[in-house]
Design a protein around this motif. Structure first.
Motif, PDB file in Angstrom:
ATOM      1  N   ALA A  20     -21.745  28.080   6.297  1.00  0.00           N
ATOM      2  CA  ALA A  20     -21.062  29.019   5.404  1.00  0.00           C
ATOM      3  C   ALA A  20     -20.866  28.413   4.025  1.00  0.00           C
ATOM      4  CB  ALA A  20     -19.716  29.414   6.017  1.00  0.00           C
ATOM      5  N   THR A  21     -20.596  27.120   3.971  1.00  0.00           N
ATOM      6  CA  THR A  21     -20.373  26.457   2.686  1.00  0.00           C
ATOM      7  C   THR A  21     -21.638  26.469   1.837  1.00  0.00           C
ATOM      8  OG1 THR A  21     -18.691  25.019   3.631  1.00  0.00           O
ATOM      9  CG2 THR A  21     -19.706  24.281   1.588  1.00  0.00           C
ATOM     10  N   GLU A  44     -22.269  30.090   0.632  1.00  0.00           N
ATOM     11  CA  GLU A  44     -21.351  30.577  -0.398  1.00  0.00           C
ATOM     12  C   GLU A  44     -21.542  29.866  -1.731  1.00  0.00           C
ATOM     13  OE1 GLU A  44     -16.526  30.830  -1.242  1.00  0.00           O
ATOM     14  OE2 GLU A  44     -17.269  30.496   0.785  1.00  0.00           O
ATOM     15  N   ASN A  45     -21.751  28.550  -1.681  1.00  0.00           N
ATOM     16  CA  ASN A  45     -21.703  27.778  -2.922  1.00  0.00           C
ATOM     17  C   ASN A  45     -23.063  27.445  -3.522  1.00  0.00           C
ATOM     18  OD1 ASN A  45     -18.696  27.046  -3.247  1.00  0.00           O
ATOM     19  ND2 ASN A  45     -19.124  26.649  -1.092  1.00  0.00           N
ATOM     20  N   GLU A  71     -11.324  19.417   5.476  1.00  0.00           N
ATOM     21  CA  GLU A  71     -11.608  20.463   6.461  1.00  0.00           C
ATOM     22  C   GLU A  71     -11.250  19.934   7.842  1.00  0.00           C
ATOM     23  OE1 GLU A  71     -15.332  23.117   8.252  1.00  0.00           O
ATOM     24  OE2 GLU A  71     -15.667  21.715   6.598  1.00  0.00           O
ATOM     25  N   THR A 117     -11.624  25.780   6.969  1.00  0.00           N
ATOM     26  CA  THR A 117     -13.021  25.841   6.535  1.00  0.00           C
ATOM     27  C   THR A 117     -13.194  25.117   5.209  1.00  0.00           C
ATOM     28  OG1 THR A 117     -12.832  27.875   5.234  1.00  0.00           O
ATOM     29  CG2 THR A 117     -13.253  28.120   7.602  1.00  0.00           C
ATOM     30  N   ASN A 118     -14.431  24.704   4.932  1.00  0.00           N
ATOM     31  CA  ASN A 118     -14.694  24.024   3.673  1.00  0.00           C
ATOM     32  C   ASN A 118     -14.607  24.980   2.487  1.00  0.00           C
ATOM     33  OD1 ASN A 118     -15.446  21.420   2.437  1.00  0.00           O
ATOM     34  ND2 ASN A 118     -17.226  22.563   1.719  1.00  0.00           N
ATOM     35  N   SER A 119     -14.851  26.252   2.716  1.00  0.00           N
ATOM     36  CA  SER A 119     -14.685  27.225   1.641  1.00  0.00           C
ATOM     37  C   SER A 119     -13.239  27.249   1.155  1.00  0.00           C
ATOM     38  CB  SER A 119     -15.108  28.616   2.123  1.00  0.00           C
ATOM     39  OG  SER A 119     -16.482  28.655   2.422  1.00  0.00           O
ATOM     40  N   SER A 123     -11.676  26.102  -2.527  1.00  0.00           N
ATOM     41  CA  SER A 123     -10.765  26.955  -3.295  1.00  0.00           C
ATOM     42  C   SER A 123      -9.480  26.209  -3.635  1.00  0.00           C
ATOM     43  CB  SER A 123     -10.439  28.226  -2.504  1.00  0.00           C
ATOM     44  OG  SER A 123     -11.590  29.027  -2.352  1.00  0.00           O
ATOM     45  N   GLN A 177     -17.023  16.361  -1.236  1.00  0.00           N
ATOM     46  CA  GLN A 177     -18.019  17.414  -1.074  1.00  0.00           C
ATOM     47  C   GLN A 177     -19.417  16.821  -1.210  1.00  0.00           C
ATOM     48  OE1 GLN A 177     -17.234  20.568  -0.325  1.00  0.00           O
ATOM     49  NE2 GLN A 177     -15.023  20.227  -0.500  1.00  0.00           N
ATOM     50  N   MET A 207     -23.121  21.222  -3.255  1.00  0.00           N
ATOM     51  CA  MET A 207     -22.169  22.311  -3.098  1.00  0.00           C
ATOM     52  C   MET A 207     -21.299  22.536  -4.335  1.00  0.00           C
ATOM     53  SD  MET A 207     -22.757  23.620  -0.214  1.00  0.00           S
ATOM     54  CE  MET A 207     -24.415  23.273  -0.814  1.00  0.00           C
TER      55      MET A 207
END
Length: 290
Positions: free
Chosen positions: A103-104, A107-108, A194, A221-223, A227, A238, A242
């Protein structure tokens, strides 16, 4: 079906081609074998059936009554097989590309870029399935997996997409609160991790961060970690890929960076022929990374 009742498929192919094309030589060219091999197959069938199937007529071959009956049956049978094979091929081509990734990363890295792919290739549907689980690509029917690691997964072909070494990042306001950017000096600042992922913690301790005296927050989560880091809740570790966009925009600053290694995000595929759609998507991913 009892396969013992059916002669060699190679022999049946040789006879079908001979009957359709009217000569041993034409059949040999189509099947990429020798004239003698075609003749041997046809004569072998005649011996097995105990009946003449084809005879020389002028410069070509003509069929007996038995040969015409067999030719008709083989034409229908091989035609049905060819139609089924084409249908399966079309089904694969019409299915969306099934892509596994975290997901990370989605998203990124991918989502800020993929609009360009959709604009260039509106006919190629890509089904992204973000998950931190390691999928079985063959069992689960994935065309592509974008995985983090060293690229050494058994049974898969892997190509490096982007290097992804660890960096310690913070928002500019929090980074300004310290002049000591060594890992020991960063112990006084809050951190965000995370929950359940130990790789970053292990690396941090190896390079001098004392987690026992560091204030830290765990998020699911890493998302959420990213944030919170952007919002000034703490420093985080990170992969550089990312946060490259954040570093360029200045929403995050890099305080520490690991040396470049083979760690990165890799394009992992099964060792099978790739569809044209998959080739196009992989080519675009490499271009976007470059």
């Amino acid at each position: 079906m009892d396969w013992r009742d059916i002669p060699s498929l190679s022999a049946l192919k040789a006879f079908e081609a001979t009957a359709r094309l009217g000569s041993f030589s034409a059949a040999a060219r189509e099947l990429n074998v020798t004239h003698a091999a075609i003749a041997q197959h046809v004569r072998g069938l005649e011996a097995e059936f105990g009946a003449e199937l084809a005879f020389r007529e002028g410069t070509g071959m003509a069929l007996t009554e038995a040969g015409r009956a067999l030719s008709l049956s083989l034409g229908e049978g091989f035609g049905t097989i060819a139609s089924g094979v084409r249908d399966i091929g079309a089904l694969r081509q019409n299915q969306p590309l099934k892509v596994a990734l975290t997901a990370t990363f989605a998203e990124n890295w991918l989502m800020p870029r993929i609009g360009a792919f959709w604009a260039e290739h509106p006919d190629i549907e890509v089904a992204l399935q973000p998950s931190n689980a390691v999928v079985d690509m063959r069992r689960d029917g994935f065309d592509l997996a974008i995985r983090y690691g060293h690229g050494d997964w058994a049974g898969l072909e892997a190509e490096l997409l982007v290097h992804a070494n660890y960096v310690v990042v913070a928002c500019p306001e929090l980074a300004a609160k310290t002049n000591d950017t060594t890992m020991l000096g960063l112990c006084s600042l809050p951190w965000v991790f995370e929950a359940g992922r130990m790789e970053q913690r292990v690396w941090a301790e190896e390079v001098g961060l004392d987690l026992s005296c560091t204030t830290s927050i765990d998020l699911p989560t890493n998302s959420l970690v990213l944030s919170a880091t952007r919002g000034g809740a703490g420093l985080s570790i990170q992969t550089r890929a990312m946060v490259e966009g954040d570093l360029q925009r200045g929403t995050l600053v890099c305080l520490q960076e690991a040396p470049v290694s083979t760690l990165g995000y890799y394009l992992a595929t099964r060792p099978v022929p790739r569809s044209q759609a998959l080739k196009t998507f992989i080519r675009w991913l490499k271009s976007a990374a470059a």
